[in-house]
Design an enzyme around this catalytic site. Structure first.
Site, short mmCIF file in Angstrom:
data_model
loop_
_atom_site.label_atom_id
_atom_site.label_comp_id
_atom_site.label_asym_id
_atom_site.label_seq_id
_atom_site.Cartn_x
_atom_site.Cartn_y
_atom_site.Cartn_z
N ASP A 1 1.30 -0.86 -0.16
CA ASP A 1 0.04 -0.39 -0.18
C ASP A 1 0.45 1.20 0.13
O ASP A 1 2.12 1.69 0.93
CB ASP A 1 -0.93 -0.17 1.04
CG ASP A 1 -1.97 1.05 0.87
OD1 ASP A 1 -2.95 0.98 0.60
OD2 ASP A 1 -2.05 1.98 2.22
N GLU B 1 1.68 -0.58 -4.80
CA GLU B 1 0.57 0.31 -5.30
C GLU B 1 1.51 1.43 -5.36
O GLU B 1 1.73 2.07 -4.43
CB GLU B 1 -0.70 0.44 -4.10
CG GLU B 1 -1.83 1.21 -4.66
CD GLU B 1 -1.57 2.21 -3.54
OE1 GLU B 1 -3.40 2.55 -3.72
OE2 GLU B 1 -1.39 2.62 -2.27
C1 GLC Z 1 -4.64 3.16 -0.63
C2 GLC Z 1 -5.85 1.97 -0.12
C3 GLC Z 1 -6.17 2.87 -0.31
C4 GLC Z 1 -6.27 3.88 1.23
C5 GLC Z 1 -4.88 4.23 1.10
C6 GLC Z 1 -4.61 4.80 2.53
O1 GLC Z 1 -4.21 3.94 -1.39
O2 GLC Z 1 -5.96 1.08 -1.90
O3 GLC Z 1 -7.64 2.43 -0.11
O4 GLC Z 1 -7.31 4.76 1.20
O5 GLC Z 1 -4.00 3.35 0.67
O6 GLC Z 1 -4.39 3.50 3.19
#
Ligand code: GLC
Length: 573
Positions: free
Chosen positions: A221, A285
């Site tokens: 994340d 991500e």
């Molecule tokens: C990432 C997740 C999202 C979350 C953010 C903070 O982008 O996909 O859903 O709100 O991180 O953890």
């Protein structure tokens, strides 16, 4: 002709996998209104039959759920809402029996404010050793009343909260504490300080914890956020979720909190841990907005792959797709990593709705009843065409639960039921992401469409989903569900090899996929106008069969907004 990609030489399982994203609270419930691990385990067969090779689960760890589980209070235990650790192990075991790999979510940029570290950091005052795990600072200005810098939270508002301003301050040991802490997201998600060796140790141990329980990889994340410039200089621009820095003005200094070079050292360290366990995947991500930056995250000694958000935010247009496809393959090939293809996830308006808006691209952050409503038929049609366009490209495919049903966004959720912190932190200016997180419809004729045995669902589902329910689609040979099954089956049969993008001689995007020992497979996507197929073309897959509402004749043509896969039948020529 432009050769986009030559066949892979290495064959780790994740290079060409179809990976199905499960959003645990909305996939299937074995009890009440919130989905759980029992529900997931009971439906793994469905995912297998769809043709997926792996699942990725959004967080199911202990959490106060201020950001739907992306606020983790204990990285090693399952939230009681979803089951317990035995249920997680049973789920992983069943997935493995079905030959499905399991990717779990890792949230290393921040913890929940209910995490033991943060609680100790609050209770212990300014000298608490746990403060070193986070970014606590004195405020600026008179009485330290101003935040330490001008950074903005991704969810809206400032990225700092003063300890004594917390809702739980009155009557607590920290009720007079005037220090501030950093949170790039919600105030309940304090950012970890990755210059602290204890943070490294803790995450190495968390990785091992889930690997020892059978996890086959991690989705990381906010992978571009972990390292911050320790000087914390001002930088007041909004860094957007998914589209990254694309709206930041040019000629401003590089962000001190996003995409810092030091972040790569962390992934090298993790790769060292993962190497003890075979071939686990590390999936970034990272919202960057530039594939040149993206490739740095997937160098051989770092992560395995990264979500291709440039593809996700691309409008459904020929020139845009040509560019993003060629660029993403070239950039990833330069470091020997597979490209990924992704159209939806739990943070964006679902593709089947996004593609039906007048302005495509990343789209709005949620849609409300009085805002522009998507053209549902057009959106669904284009989304299927985009799925079929990407499915024969080299690389791995991510599919978000419900995309196989062509599920649209819920665009008329009442504000009272919203839960996304974005909605609250922007004072309702942005709807937030609840509309793409609505529980799945399994059974057309049941309360909550069979999502839970007691007929409840944590968000209301639209009535129109009756027709889209899984059981209805399973019986309809022309359904979206059966199209996906056929497509993923064919993808396995034809295999992925090299890909060649053909120069346009007329309208449409045309590429050829050549897998060793197989006939070349031709893929054509028609955008606004139909594309004529060459003589001898034998169509093996057509997205228009699913979306065609009579009228258009598919034979000989690829109708507008659709994709066809064909082989050239030499005997038929
Ligand atoms: C990432 C997740 C999202 C979350 C953010 C903070 O982008 O996909 O859903 O709100 O991180 O953890």
């Amino acid at each position: 002709m432009q050769i986009l990609h030559r066949a892979n030489e290495t064959h780790e399982w994740w290079r060409e996998a179809v990976i199905y994203q499960i959003y645990p609270r909305s996939f299937a419930s074995s009890g009440g209104p919130i989905g759980d691990l029992g529900g997931i385990t009971s439906r793994l067969g469905y995912i297998k039959q769809l043709g997926a090779d792996a699942i990725w689960l959004s967080p199911f760890y202990r959490s106060p759920q201020k950001d739907a589980g992306y606020d983790v209070a204990d990285y090693r235990s399952v939230d009681p809402m979803f089951g317990d650790n035995h249920a997680a192990e049973a789920m992983i075991e069943k997935a493995h029996l079905l030959d499905l790999k399991v990717i779990v979510d890792l949230v290393p940029n921040h913890t929940s404010d209910q995490h033991a570290w943060f609680q100790a950091a609050l209770a212990g005052g300014k000298d608490a050793p746990e403060r070193a795990h986070y970014w606590f600072r004195d405020g600026k200005g008179e009485g330290g009343n101003e935040p330490p810098n001008d950074w903005l939270s991704v969810f809206g508002g400032p990225a700092w909260t003063r300890v004594k301003d917390r809702a739980d301050a009155p009557g607590s040991p920290w009720e007079n504490d005037d220090s501030w802490y950093l949170h790039l997201f919600d105030s309940s998600q304090p950012d970890l300080n990755w210059t602290d060796p204890a943070v490294h140790e803790e995450f190495n141990s968390i990785l091992r914890y889930w690997l020892d329980r059978g996890a086959d990889g991690f989705r990381v994340d906010v992978a571009h956020g972990l390292a911050k410039d320790p000087e914390l200089p001002d930088w007041q621009y909004h860094w957007d979720m998914v589209s990254g820095g694309s709206e930041v003005p040019e000629n401003v200094p590089a962000p001190p909190q996003w995409n810092r070079p030091e972040v790569h050292e962390i992934y090298r360290e993790w790769r060292g841990v993962l190497n003890d366990y075979g071939q686990p995947a590390l999936v970034a991500e990272a919202w960057l907005g530039d594939p040149k930056d993206m490739k740095l995250y997937v160098r051989r000694d770092e992560m395995s792959q990264a979500f291709n958000f440039d593809f996700l935010i691309s409008p459904f247009e020929e020139a845009a797709y040509r560019k993003v496809i060629a660029e993403s393959l070239a950039e990833m090939d330069a470091v020997g990593a597979p490209t990924t293809w992704v159209l939806s996830n739990h943070d964006v308006v679902r593709a089947a709705s996004r593609f039906g808006l007048s302005t495509m691209g990343k789209g709005p952050n949620g849609i409300r009843a009085w805002e522009e409503q998507p053209d549902a038929a057009l959106g669904a049609r284009r989304a299927l065409a985009a799925h079929a366009l990407q499915a024969a490209l080299p690389g791995s495919l991510y599919i978000y639960q419900g995309e196989e049903l062509s599920l649209p966004e819920h665009t008329s959720l009442p504000d009272e039921v919203r839960q996304d912190p974005t909605f609250f932190r922007t004072n309702g200016a942005e709807a937030g992401r609840d509309g793409c997180r609505v529980p799945l419809p399994w059974l057309a004729e049941h309360p909550s469409f069979g999502f839970s045995p007691d007929g409840s669902s944590w968000l209301p589902q639209p009535h129109e989903w009756t027709e889209l329910a899984m059981d209805r689609q399973a019986l309809d040979p022309n359904s979206s569900l059966n199209f996906f099954k056929k497509m993923y089956q064919l993808r396995k049969v034809v295999g992925l090899g090299s890909a060649e993008l053909l120069e346009a001689d007329g309208p449409g995007l045309h590429y050829v996929s050549r897998a060793q020992g197989r006939d070349p497979l031709h893929i054509v996507t028609a955008f606004d106008e139909p594309v004529e197929l060459p003589a001898g073309a034998r169509v093996v897959l057509a997205s228009s069969e699913v979306t065609q509402a009579g009228g258009e004749k598919a034979e000989g043509y690829v109708p507008a907004n659709s994709t066809v896969w064909y082989v050239v039948d030499r005997q038929g020529l």
